[in-house]
Structures are given as structure tokens and as C-alpha cells.
Design a protein around this motif. Structure first.
Motif, short mmCIF file in Angstrom:
data_model
loop_
_atom_site.label_atom_id
_atom_site.label_comp_id
_atom_site.label_asym_id
_atom_site.label_seq_id
_atom_site.Cartn_x
_atom_site.Cartn_y
_atom_site.Cartn_z
N THR A 1 0.82 -1.21 0.00
CA THR A 1 0.00 0.00 0.00
C THR A 1 0.86 1.26 0.00
N ALA A 2 0.30 2.32 -0.58
CA ALA A 2 0.87 3.66 -0.50
C ALA A 2 -0.29 4.63 -0.30
N VAL A 3 -0.13 5.52 0.66
CA VAL A 3 -1.17 6.50 1.00
C VAL A 3 -0.50 7.87 1.03
N HIS A 4 -0.98 8.77 0.20
CA HIS A 4 -0.40 10.12 0.11
C HIS A 4 -1.38 11.13 0.66
N GLU A 5 -0.90 11.93 1.62
CA GLU A 5 -1.70 12.98 2.26
C GLU A 5 -1.09 14.32 1.85
N PRO A 6 -1.55 14.92 0.74
CA PRO A 6 -0.83 16.05 0.15
C PRO A 6 -0.72 17.29 1.03
N VAL A 7 -1.80 17.70 1.70
CA VAL A 7 -1.74 18.95 2.46
C VAL A 7 -0.74 18.84 3.61
N ARG B 1 2.47 13.99 3.97
CA ARG B 1 2.79 12.66 4.51
C ARG B 1 2.59 11.59 3.46
N LEU B 2 3.47 10.61 3.48
CA LEU B 2 3.36 9.43 2.63
C LEU B 2 3.55 8.19 3.49
N TYR B 3 2.51 7.36 3.56
CA TYR B 3 2.58 6.10 4.28
C TYR B 3 2.80 4.96 3.29
N THR B 4 3.68 4.01 3.64
CA THR B 4 3.92 2.85 2.78
C THR B 4 4.12 1.60 3.62
N GLY C 1 7.84 -6.49 7.93
CA GLY C 1 8.03 -6.18 9.33
C GLY C 1 8.23 -4.71 9.61
N ALA C 2 7.81 -3.87 8.67
CA ALA C 2 7.96 -2.42 8.86
C ALA C 2 6.92 -1.70 8.03
N ALA C 3 6.50 -0.55 8.53
CA ALA C 3 5.67 0.38 7.79
C ALA C 3 6.28 1.76 8.00
N TYR C 4 6.11 2.63 7.04
CA TYR C 4 6.86 3.88 7.04
C TYR C 4 5.94 5.09 6.82
N VAL C 5 6.34 6.21 7.42
CA VAL C 5 5.77 7.50 7.09
C VAL C 5 6.93 8.39 6.67
N ASN C 6 6.87 8.87 5.44
CA ASN C 6 7.95 9.67 4.87
C ASN C 6 9.30 9.00 5.02
N GLY C 7 9.30 7.67 4.86
CA GLY C 7 10.55 6.90 4.90
C GLY C 7 11.03 6.56 6.29
N VAL C 8 10.35 7.00 7.32
CA VAL C 8 10.75 6.72 8.71
C VAL C 8 9.92 5.57 9.25
N PRO C 9 10.54 4.52 9.80
CA PRO C 9 9.76 3.39 10.33
C PRO C 9 8.82 3.83 11.44
N MET C 10 7.61 3.26 11.44
CA MET C 10 6.62 3.55 12.47
C MET C 10 6.55 2.41 13.47
N ARG C 11 6.24 2.76 14.69
CA ARG C 11 6.01 1.77 15.74
C ARG C 11 4.81 2.20 16.56
N PRO C 12 3.94 1.27 16.95
CA PRO C 12 2.76 1.63 17.73
C PRO C 12 3.12 2.05 19.15
N SER C 13 2.17 2.65 19.82
CA SER C 13 2.33 3.10 21.19
C SER C 13 2.67 1.92 22.11
N THR C 14 3.41 2.25 23.16
CA THR C 14 3.75 1.23 24.16
C THR C 14 2.83 1.29 25.38
#
Length: 288
Positions: free
Chosen positions: A138-144, A147-150, A156-169
Motif C-alpha cells: 500500500t501507499a497512502v499520500h496525504e498532500p496537504v 505525509r506518505l505512508y507505505t 516487518g515495517a511500515a513507514y511514514v515519509n521513509g521513517v519506520p513507524m512503531r505503535p504506542s507502548t
């Protein structure tokens, strides 16, 4: 189209051709999908005006939404189909349920379209490849917001603007922000009842409860650890397929509201940080 749109289209076309010649290369395909949603996003950003006020009647609002869908499709569909010529195509953002076997593009031309036509910034473009009813890319683009989610299944990874995301602890729902939303206009009274009861239940269990659209952006925030959970009484594919992949690859938990494995055929949906998932299920389970 302006020169920036033309440049984006040229880039997207190049990536699409490359992906089509490397059919088994998910990296090449992801690049093509990113280019396609970016190109459509640039085009839709040129149509966006924060000062826009829609017509006063429902007919005018619906017409504006359809015009936006057509404009985005005119940019993205050809690019995505060129990248995966044998995949089926789904662009009705309100459709739900399981698909037939094989590969399908689940595309939302303007996710949060109702926001776009009201001059609100929370809208974007999303494309998800579903294989045998499992979201795989998947790719999700939020223009305003810029942000770009992929995500790619199994990475084992998902990214926002190329930075790995991790859920809250977080491990306490009473310390959590959770959110839900109306999946589509004209839901049944039964769905409205369940949604209302679930909000009341969550208000008694969580720190803060929000209600907004579109679903994918909320799920991106679950994946990134900015909020702890999202639930919805819906089987709408476009938002849930993309968001489920983002959350699961980031390390979150995706089920239905009873804690059972979620599929495209599920009637409802819950995604959360691992530490609050059990409490979220207990909060929602009484909603019959």
C-alpha cells in the motif's frame, strides 16, 4: 495540468513501466504505486482550496465529490494498471466485502473526499494491492500534510515519509486516545446504534475518544503510535485494507471488535497498540 503535475506524471509513468517489467519485484511495484498516488495527489492539491464552500444542498456536494473522483482517476488508474496489468480494479471507495481470487487494485481516488470539497485538509489518495483477499502492498499520500505512508506485507515495517513507524507502548486504555468514524453516508439504523453504543463504552474506558474521517489516516496514527486504537462498524475496503497493512506491519494488532482475525469479509474492525488491545476488545464486545 501545471508543470509540476506533468513532471509527476512523467516520473510515475517511468516507474510504472519499470514495475511492469519486474512483475515479481515488490520494491519496483511499490515505487510505481508511490509515484501514482503522488501524481494524483499533486493534481488534487491543485483543485483544493481551503476557502472552498460547497453548494448548500446534498446534490451539489455529491456532484463535487464525483468530479474529484473522476479527476484523480484520470491520473492514477492508467499508471497503476500499467504497473500491474493483470490485476483487477476497484475504485468505489464505499464498496466492502471479500473479493474474488487473484490480484486487485483497491484504489480510493480521494480518501476523505468530503473533507476536500469542504476545504478541510484531511484528504488523500490511497492505492492497495490485494492478493487473494490479503492486502500485500500500500501507499497512502496525504498532500496537504506532506505525509506518505507505505508498507509491504511480510517486511516487518511500515513507514511514514521513509521513517519506520512503531505503535504506542501504552498498556492502559484509560491512558489512551482512541478513534472511530462513519464509514459511509446512509448507514443502517442498526449500524448507527452500534456506533453510538460503542462510543459510550469507549468514553467510559479510554482517556479521549475522537470521531473523524478518513479511516486510513487514523490507522496511520495508530501505526505511528500517535493514538492507541481505531475501530469501525464497516466492511468498506479502501480505508481498512490500506490501514490494516500499515498497522500490522508496524507491529500493531488488527482484529474484528471481538478479537477474531480480521479479513475483508469481516463485518467490523479494530486496530490498536498491542498493550491496550485486550481492553479495547472488552470495551467493544458488549455491543451486539
Amino acid at each position: 495540468m501545471d508543470s509540476s503535475t506533468n513532471l509527476s506524471l512523467a516520473t510515475a509513468q517511468r516507474f510504472a513501466r519499470h514495475a511492469a517489467t519486474h512483475a515479481d519485484d515488490d520494491g519496483a511495484l511499490l515505487a510505481a504505486v508511490v509515484a501514482a498516488v503522488r501524481a494524483a495527489g499533486v493534481h488534487m492539491l491543485a483543485r483544493f482550496d481551503a476557502q472552498t464552500r460547497t453548494p448548500d444542498d446534498l446534490q451539489g456536494v455529491v456532484a463535487a465529490i464525483h468530479a474529484n473522483d473522476d479527476a484523480s482517476l484520470a491520473v492514477a488508474r492508467e499508471l497503476l494498471m500499467a504497473a500491474r496489468p493483470n490485476a483487477g480494479w476497484v475504485d468505489d471507495e464505499l464498496e466492502g466485502g471479500a473479493l474474488s481470487g487473484g490480484e486487485w487494485w483497491v484504489f480510493d481516488p480521494v480518501e476523505g473526499n468530503v473533507n476536500h470539497v469542504h476545504g478541510l485538509p484531511a484528504w488523500g489518495v490511497s492505492a492497495t494491492l490485494v492478493r487473494d483477499n490479503v492486502p500485500v502492498l500500500t501507499a497512502v499520500h496525504e498532500p496537504v500534510a506532506g505525509r506518505l505512508y507505505t508498507a509491504v506485507r511480510g517486511s516487518g515495517a511500515a513507514y511514514v515519509n521513509g521513517v519506520p513507524m512503531r505503535p504506542s507502548t501504552k498498556t492502559e486504555l484509560k491512558a489512551a486516545i482512541v478513534t472511530t468514524g462513519q464509514a459511509r453516508p446512509g448507514e443502517t439504523p442498526e449500524t448507527h446504534r452500534r456506533l453510538g453504543e460503542s462510543i459510550t463504552s469507549m468514553l467510559n474506558a479510554a482517556l479521549v475518544v475522537r470521531m473523524t474521517v478518513p479511516a486510513t489516516f487514523e490507522l496511520g496514527m495508530v501505526a505511528a503510535g500517535q493514538i492507541e486504537g481505531f475501530w469501525q462498524y464497516s466492511d468498506v475496503r479502501s480505508g481498512l485494507a490500506a490501514g490494516a497493512l500499515l498497522v500490522s506491519e508496524a507491529g500493531g494488532v488488527v482484529t474484528d471488535t471481538r478479537g477474531r482475525p480480521w479479513t475483508l469479509a469481516s463485518e467490523d474492525f479494530l486496530a490498536s497498540a498491542p498493550g491496550v488491545h485486550g481492553e479495547a476488545v472488552r470495551a467493544l464486545s458488549p455491543v451486539a
